[in-house]
Scaffold this motif. Structure first.
Motif, PDB file in Angstrom:
ATOM      1  N   TYR A  54       0.835  -1.204   0.000  1.00 47.52           N
ATOM      2  CA  TYR A  54       0.000   0.000   0.000  1.00 47.52           C
ATOM      3  C   TYR A  54       0.867   1.250   0.000  1.00 47.52           C
ATOM      4  O   TYR A  54       0.623   2.195  -0.779  1.00 47.52           O
ATOM      5  N   ARG A  58       1.538   4.322  -2.857  1.00 47.28           N
ATOM      6  CA  ARG A  58       1.580   5.776  -2.634  1.00 47.28           C
ATOM      7  C   ARG A  58       2.838   6.368  -3.289  1.00 47.28           C
ATOM      8  O   ARG A  58       2.781   7.405  -3.948  1.00 47.28           O
ATOM      9  N   VAL A  61       2.468   6.354  -7.195  1.00 43.05           N
ATOM     10  CA  VAL A  61       1.545   7.375  -7.691  1.00 43.05           C
ATOM     11  C   VAL A  61       2.152   8.770  -7.522  1.00 43.05           C
ATOM     12  O   VAL A  61       2.029   9.622  -8.406  1.00 43.05           O
ATOM     13  N   PHE A  74      -4.159   9.670  -0.404  1.00 43.62           N
ATOM     14  CA  PHE A  74      -5.180   8.943  -1.151  1.00 43.62           C
ATOM     15  C   PHE A  74      -6.559   9.430  -0.706  1.00 43.62           C
ATOM     16  O   PHE A  74      -6.833   9.571   0.487  1.00 43.62           O
ATOM     17  N   THR A  75      -7.413   9.694  -1.682  1.00 42.09           N
ATOM     18  CA  THR A  75      -8.776  10.156  -1.423  1.00 42.09           C
ATOM     19  C   THR A  75      -9.742   9.271  -2.200  1.00 42.09           C
ATOM     20  O   THR A  75      -9.319   8.363  -2.925  1.00 42.09           O
ATOM     21  N   ALA A 208      -8.085   8.134 -10.209  1.00 42.65           N
ATOM     22  CA  ALA A 208      -7.523   6.912 -10.790  1.00 42.65           C
ATOM     23  C   ALA A 208      -8.315   6.437 -11.991  1.00 42.65           C
ATOM     24  O   ALA A 208      -7.745   5.962 -12.975  1.00 42.65           O
ATOM     25  N   ILE A 217     -11.092   5.918  -5.961  1.00 44.69           N
ATOM     26  CA  ILE A 217      -9.830   6.381  -5.391  1.00 44.69           C
ATOM     27  C   ILE A 217      -9.235   7.469  -6.281  1.00 44.69           C
ATOM     28  O   ILE A 217      -9.396   7.463  -7.502  1.00 44.69           O
ATOM     29  N   ALA A 219      -6.217  11.105  -5.737  1.00 41.05           N
ATOM     30  CA  ALA A 219      -5.083  11.573  -4.955  1.00 41.05           C
ATOM     31  C   ALA A 219      -5.056  13.087  -4.880  1.00 41.05           C
ATOM     32  O   ALA A 219      -5.448  13.783  -5.817  1.00 41.05           O
ATOM     33  N   GLU A 258      -6.322  10.226   6.169  1.00 40.17           N
ATOM     34  CA  GLU A 258      -6.843   8.950   5.677  1.00 40.17           C
ATOM     35  C   GLU A 258      -7.483   8.168   6.819  1.00 40.17           C
ATOM     36  O   GLU A 258      -7.018   7.096   7.214  1.00 40.17           O
ATOM     37  N   ALA A 267      -5.789   1.275  -4.212  1.00 38.23           N
ATOM     38  CA  ALA A 267      -4.501   1.976  -4.255  1.00 38.23           C
ATOM     39  C   ALA A 267      -3.470   1.169  -5.031  1.00 38.23           C
ATOM     40  O   ALA A 267      -2.697   1.713  -5.829  1.00 38.23           O
ATOM     41  N   PHE A 270      -4.336   1.430  -8.599  1.00 38.96           N
ATOM     42  CA  PHE A 270      -3.999   2.799  -9.007  1.00 38.96           C
ATOM     43  C   PHE A 270      -2.524   2.852  -9.408  1.00 38.96           C
ATOM     44  O   PHE A 270      -2.150   3.386 -10.461  1.00 38.96           O
TER      45      PHE A 270
END
Length: 391
Positions: A54, A58, A61, A74-75, A208, A217, A219, A258, A267, A270
């Motif tokens: 995970y 991050r 990305v 991450f959103t 994403a 998801i 960012a 988060e 994620a 992504f």
């Protein structure tokens, strides 16, 4: 692409959401299956491995847009990312009399959150006009900006016209008066190389699912010093340092934003999408799409009953209207020929008002788009014009 019965399907709605490559689907399947466990909590091996995966996602990305992992949150998507900035940085920073500059071309997601926070804190919103070819008019923006402006929030690429913003210049004129710049990168991240340092923005948001990844998801990238000064706006597990009934302290960095169990598998998928696009080369994708845009605009421009919107070098998007044929009618008839376009206001009603139309037809390209898709669209338009007696 083909339909369930094997006939060709011409997908021209990538600006809304992109189809997913096998690499992304497989990455998500593995994360949901053999590799699945929760993150950040377990002391057992699989949980530790999933936590590493995970956090590696991050990092992947963040690097995809030229950022660092401690700058990326991450959103649930770009919409939530903008709302996060509005409800944290905005509420903590803006005060009565402050001003926010938007443009006439913004997606609703880059308008409504600022209206909400402005109403709450007593700030005012100004709207920058467009040039004759529907680009954001940065000359006008520079003339409008004052030291009362604390934020400039603009789309990097318009989701309606495909017009590309001169982001470094936008950053320069915003910073000149002490304002921060937020870029909505939903339509730029999938179509061209993005380097947030070169863009000189303060916030950059993207999703994403437009980048050939999963839904649910997105960012937020923000400069580390800005993130450090932003209070959390959701409380719960994972975003805390220590909780007591007397006082709670919060985690540092992106994790503070988060709360709860994150979108773990999304994620990872992504990141797989970011790797897929990076390996193909964003500049190669952009060049491929530009060729299709140029041909379609040339063909449509030769029709005297067609109005084209946006500049000739629009990024992967061609928005147009045909006299006396509503875009919804065009979209419905095209669907009969397995051609999928978007018809409507594209979550940009102020822009439709500005253009003087209720809606546009929008064809948008992706890395999988081809000349055959353009052929099918043009044939479908010719059929539609005959149905409406336009010959």
């Amino acid at each position: 692409m083909v339909t369930a019965d094997g006939t060709p399907w011409h997908y021209l709605d990538t600006a809304a959401t992109a189809q997913k490559p096998r690499a992304v689907i497989d990455a998500m399947a593995r994360a949901l299956g053999d590799n699945y466990a929760t993150v950040h909590r377990g002391v057992y091996t699989r949980s530790a491995e999933m936590t590493l995966a995970y956090e590696a996602a991050r990092r992947t990305v963040a690097h995809f847009i030229g950022g660092h992992e401690d700058e990326l949150v991450f959103t649930r998507g770009a919409t939530e990312a903008i709302n996060l900035v509005a409800q944290t940085w905005g509420r903590a920073t803006l005060k009565p009399g402050d001003r926010i500059l938007l443009s006439q071309a913004e997606h609703h997601s880059n308008i409504v959150p600022w209206q909400m926070v402005a109403a709450e804190v007593g700030a005012q919103i100004d709207v920058c006009p467009l040039t004759h070819d529907h680009r954001i008019d940065l000359d006008a923006a520079e003339a409008m900006l004052t030291e009362a402006h604390k934020l400039v929030a603009l789309g990097h690429v318009s989701n309606v016209t495909g017009a590309l913003l001169d982001a470094p210049r936008a950053a320069a004129i915003a910073h000149k008066v002490g304002a921060k710049l937020l870029l909505d990168g939903c339509q730029s991240a999938p179509h061209m190389g993005v380097d947030v340092e070169a863009l000189a923005c303060d916030f950059y948001v993207f999703s994403a699912h437009k980048l050939y990844g999963p839904t649910g998801i997105g960012a937020l990238w923000a400069k580390a010093e800005l993130l450090a000064g932003m209070p959390p706006y959701q409380g719960g597990g994972a975003m805390i340092d220590r909780v007591t009934f007397a006082q709670t302290t919060y985690a540092s960095g992106p994790q503070r934003f988060e709360a709860g169990t994150p979108a773990i598998t999304e994620a990872i998928a992504f990141a797989a999408a970011a790797d897929y696009v990076r390996n193909l080369g964003p500049h190669n994708i952009h060049a491929h799409e530009q060729g299709l845009v140029a041909r379609l605009r040339r063909e449509l421009g030769a029709m005297n009953d067609v109005t084209l919107f946006g500049p000739d070098d629009s990024a992967g998007i061609v928005s147009f209207a045909i006299d006396d044929i509503h875009p919804h009618d065009l979209g419905t008839i095209l669907d009969e020929s397995n051609v999928a376009i978007r018809a409507g206001h594209h979550c940009a009603q102020p822009l439709m008002d500005y253009l003087g139309v209720p809606a546009t037809a929008r064809a948008s390209f992706g890395l999988y788009s081809s000349e055959a898709d353009v052929d099918a669209l043009l044939a479908g338009i010719a059929r539609t014009r005959k149905i409406f007696g336009r010959g």
